[in-house]
Design a protein around this motif. Structure first.
Motif, mmCIF file in Angstrom:
data_model
loop_
_atom_site.group_PDB
_atom_site.id
_atom_site.type_symbol
_atom_site.label_atom_id
_atom_site.label_comp_id
_atom_site.label_asym_id
_atom_site.label_seq_id
_atom_site.Cartn_x
_atom_site.Cartn_y
_atom_site.Cartn_z
ATOM 1 N N ALA A 82 0.845 -1.192 0.000
ATOM 2 C CA ALA A 82 0.000 0.000 0.000
ATOM 3 C C ALA A 82 0.885 1.248 0.000
ATOM 4 O O ALA A 82 1.964 1.255 0.602
ATOM 5 C CB ALA A 82 -0.907 -0.011 1.227
ATOM 6 N N LEU A 142 -5.111 -5.180 -0.802
ATOM 7 C CA LEU A 142 -4.436 -3.900 -0.983
ATOM 8 C C LEU A 142 -5.445 -2.836 -1.404
ATOM 9 O O LEU A 142 -6.399 -3.134 -2.127
ATOM 10 C CB LEU A 142 -3.356 -4.009 -2.063
ATOM 11 N N THR A 150 -1.258 1.723 -4.602
ATOM 12 C CA THR A 150 -0.182 0.801 -4.250
ATOM 13 C C THR A 150 1.115 1.241 -4.903
ATOM 14 O O THR A 150 1.117 2.065 -5.812
ATOM 15 C CB THR A 150 -0.506 -0.640 -4.699
#
Length: 140
Positions: free
Chosen positions: A17, A61, A65
């Motif tokens: 992330a 996620l 990202t």
């Protein structure tokens, strides 16, 4: 010369992330004299993965990202490949090994959950390595 390691994950990108990436410098050392707990980003990712597994938490996620490496790094420590595959087998069964992207997704989701724990417990600590060592005993 060491034997070649089969790495079906070499073409897979490893993501974290964006907010984790923003904190990665607080976790990863830049020199041998540095007091941060991890020598490489992949080491922090690996410990986060293990924490996520121990917590039995997988967190997908978010949309934002950052690629921090690719799967070729896994061949530097071939045991990681075995561990990833055993984890994926335990989660989804034998067929998952036919999909390297799925194996990496499972690991990434566990790592994402573990990073939340790492960041909460370590950031702002004067001795993050000592804090990590002491806090990991919570999982015993």
């Amino acid at each position: 010369m060491p034997a070649a390691v089969a790495n079906p994950y070499a073409n897979q990108d490893l993501f974290i992330a964006s907010d984790v990436r923003d904190r990665m410098d607080d976790l990863v050392s830049r020199s041998a004299q540095d007091a941060r707990p991890f020598a490489r980003q992949v080491d922090a990712w690996w410990v986060a993965l293990g924490i996520g597994v121990r917590l039995r938490q997988r967190t997908p996620l978010p949309d934002k990202t950052v690629k921090f490496n690719d799967g070729t790094i896994l061949a530097t420590d071939p045991w990681r490949i075995t561990h990833l595959e055993l984890l994926a087998l335990a989660v989804e069964g034998k067929g998952v090994l036919d999909s390297p992207a799925q194996v990496i997704r499972i690991a990434t989701e566990y790592a994402n959950a573990g990073f939340a724990w790492l960041i909460e417990k370590l950031l702002g600590e004067a001795e993050p390595t000592l804090t990590l060592t002491n806090r990991l005993s919570e999982f015993a």
